[in-house]
Design an enzyme around this catalytic site. Structure first.
Site, short mmCIF file in Angstrom:
data_model
loop_
_atom_site.label_atom_id
_atom_site.label_comp_id
_atom_site.label_asym_id
_atom_site.label_seq_id
_atom_site.Cartn_x
_atom_site.Cartn_y
_atom_site.Cartn_z
N ARG A 132 0.88 -1.18 0.00
CA ARG A 132 0.00 0.00 0.00
C ARG A 132 0.90 1.22 0.00
O ARG A 132 1.65 1.45 0.95
CB ARG A 132 -0.92 -0.11 1.22
CG ARG A 132 -1.21 1.13 1.98
CD ARG A 132 -2.36 0.92 2.96
NE ARG A 132 -2.02 0.28 4.22
CZ ARG A 132 -1.31 0.84 5.18
NH1 ARG A 132 -0.81 2.04 5.04
NH2 ARG A 132 -1.08 0.18 6.31
N HIS A 184 -3.16 3.89 5.58
CA HIS A 184 -4.20 2.87 5.80
C HIS A 184 -5.58 3.47 5.49
O HIS A 184 -6.38 2.88 4.78
CB HIS A 184 -4.13 2.38 7.25
CG HIS A 184 -5.28 1.52 7.65
ND1 HIS A 184 -5.44 0.23 7.20
CD2 HIS A 184 -6.37 1.78 8.43
CE1 HIS A 184 -6.56 -0.28 7.71
NE2 HIS A 184 -7.13 0.64 8.45
N TYR A 206 5.24 4.46 11.26
CA TYR A 206 5.56 3.04 11.42
C TYR A 206 6.32 2.41 10.25
O TYR A 206 6.57 1.21 10.25
CB TYR A 206 4.28 2.23 11.72
CG TYR A 206 3.16 2.38 10.72
CD1 TYR A 206 3.14 1.63 9.56
CD2 TYR A 206 2.12 3.28 10.94
CE1 TYR A 206 2.11 1.76 8.64
CE2 TYR A 206 1.08 3.43 10.03
CZ TYR A 206 1.08 2.66 8.88
OH TYR A 206 0.05 2.81 7.98
C1 LIG Z 1 -13.18 -8.09 13.40
C2 LIG Z 1 -12.41 -6.81 13.30
N1 LIG Z 1 -11.39 -6.57 14.16
C3 LIG Z 1 -10.69 -5.41 14.09
C4 LIG Z 1 -11.02 -4.47 13.15
C5 LIG Z 1 -10.23 -3.18 13.08
N2 LIG Z 1 -9.39 -3.13 11.88
C6 LIG Z 1 -9.75 -2.38 10.82
S1 LIG Z 1 -8.63 -2.48 9.58
C7 LIG Z 1 -7.65 -3.53 10.45
C8 LIG Z 1 -6.35 -4.05 9.86
C9 LIG Z 1 -6.56 -5.07 8.80
O1 LIG Z 1 -5.35 -5.31 8.13
P1 LIG Z 1 -5.28 -6.24 6.87
O2 LIG Z 1 -6.16 -7.42 7.03
O3 LIG Z 1 -3.84 -6.51 6.62
O4 LIG Z 1 -5.91 -5.39 5.68
P2 LIG Z 1 -5.47 -4.00 5.03
O5 LIG Z 1 -6.08 -2.90 5.84
O6 LIG Z 1 -3.99 -3.94 5.00
O7 LIG Z 1 -6.07 -4.00 3.66
C10 LIG Z 1 -8.20 -3.79 11.71
C11 LIG Z 1 -7.57 -4.65 12.72
C12 LIG Z 1 -12.12 -4.75 12.28
N3 LIG Z 1 -12.49 -3.90 11.33
N4 LIG Z 1 -12.78 -5.92 12.36
#
Ligand SMILES: Cc1ncc(C[n+]2csc(CCOP(=O)(O)OP(=O)(O)O)c2C)c(N)n1
Length: 367
Positions: free
Chosen positions: A267, A271, A280
């Protein structure tokens, strides 16, 4: 316990990671390397794919700008990941069912959702999730991992009913630590779901580096525990992404069960627009990945074949900019969302408590 026993464990770990193949067809210099697979795209398809990729990048850029102008609520941009999203989707049929995450709204537009609905989704407007057109897809999922369960079930139904359709879903690297992910791929494995799972490894779950949240050397190897194939693909190589996904589609359609593809991507930006990635990760790391951008290698490869030039790219950029600008205007004209509307969409038949809340808000809301 002797050191001999340790060696057994250590050898096992090395073997499980080494067993994961990495597919790359077009390298960073725009040269064909054909590692693992070869491209089957015709010249015409190559140009179409490039147009889709430039459309994706321009959409991202225009939406980020709109976000800075306060015209978008919350945007999880996917700059850098467009190949991982769109070159994989390019291998799917229009009637395949897409289950996206919040970062995959742009692919959902490519699959049939209107750009206006995309803008409304980023604004948190309930109308974004009502598809007037026939779209083979679900609204973007914010609950990490749950789309894996849905794809497993849908893919099972497709196989049972002998449909020429595949459930096609995305998840992030962080999402593969979620229970739903393991449960979903396990179910899909045993019930031979007609499904393709795309794990977009962009190296971070918000600010958490992938290495800090799973001991697994690759994410693809997690597939082995579910008894399904897992491969890694250069996520900055549109030709490899297309070929791997097309082959995965054919494999699952032949009754072999699902496939997991880990795309090694990045990315480029934040975020979401409320995140500061400088806190980070280093600029050197970002620069290193920006240099791997799939657009650079595609321009070289297609340019040398005489299939692509600056004017063609500018044409796509101009048309896409207009498309997004028009969508922003259309979204501005959408009536403001009411709280009662949101509550009415929680269940088909509201629970008594939600019904009470609906009535309470309706009494206050202007029409
Ligand atoms: C069940 C759940 N736990 C926590 C969150 C909070 N949260 C939002 S984005 C994220 C990170 C996800 O990272 P990744 O799966 O690597 O996807 P990316 O954002 O990099 O596309 C988290 C923990 C959520 N949306 N749903």
């Amino acid at each position: 316990m002797s050191k001999q026993d340790f060696k057994l464990f250590e050898d096992m770990m090395k073997k499980s990671e080494a067993a994961i193949p990495l597919v790359q067809i077009l390298d960073e210099k725009g040269k064909l390397v054909n590692k693992g697979m070869k491209s089957s795209l015709t010249d015409e398809e190559l140009v179409d794919l490039m147009k889709v990729l430039v459309w994706g990048r321009t959409t991202n850029e225009r939406l980020i700008l709109a976000g800075r102008q306060g015209r978008i609520g919350n945007l999880p941009p996917s700059e850098g990941q467009e190949a991982s999203q769109l070159a994989t989707l390019f291998a799917m049929n229009k009637t395949d069912f897409v289950l996206p995450t919040y970062r995959d709204v742009i692919p959902l537009v490519h699959h049939g959702m209107s750009m206006k609905n995309a803008v409304l989704w980023y604004r948190g407007h309930v109308a974004a999730n009502i598809f007037p057109e026939k779209i083979y897809g679900l609204p973007a999922q914010t609950i990490i991992g749950s789309q894996i369960i849905q794809a497993a079930g849908l893919g099972y139904a497709y196989r049972r009913d002998e449909k020429d359709q595949v459930a096609f879903t995305y998840i992030g690297d962080g999402g593969t630590s979620q229970g739903d992910f393991y449960e979903g791929i396990n179910f899909a494995g045993i019930f031979k779901s007609q499904a393709v799972f795309i794990v977009q490894n962009n190296k971070y779950g918000i600010s958490v580096p992938r290495e800090m949240q799973t001991k697994a050397g690759t994410l693809a190897q997690k597939a082995a525990a579910a008894g399904i194939p897992g491969i890694q693909v250069d996520g900055m190589d549109p030709l490899a992404l297309y070929e791997a996904t097309k082959t995965a589609r054919e494999y699952t359609m032949a009754g072999n069960g699902p496939v997991l593809i880990e795309t090694l991507t990045y990315r480029f930006g934040a975020h979401t627009l409320s995140d500061d990635p400088k806190r980070y990760r280093s600029q050197e790391e970002v620069d290193e990945w920006v240099a791997k951008d799939f657009l650079i290698r595609m321009r070289t490869y297609l340019g040398e074949k005489g299939l692509w030039n600056e004017e063609m790219e500018q044409e796509v950029i101009d048309a896409t900019t207009k498309e997004v600008n028009d969508a922003l205007d259309l979204a501005d004209n959408e009536p403001k969302m009411k709280v009662s509307q949101l509550l009415k969409n929680v269940f088909e038949v509201p629970t008594p408590r939600i019904q009470k809340e609906i009535e309470m808000y309706e009494a206050k809301e202007e029409n």
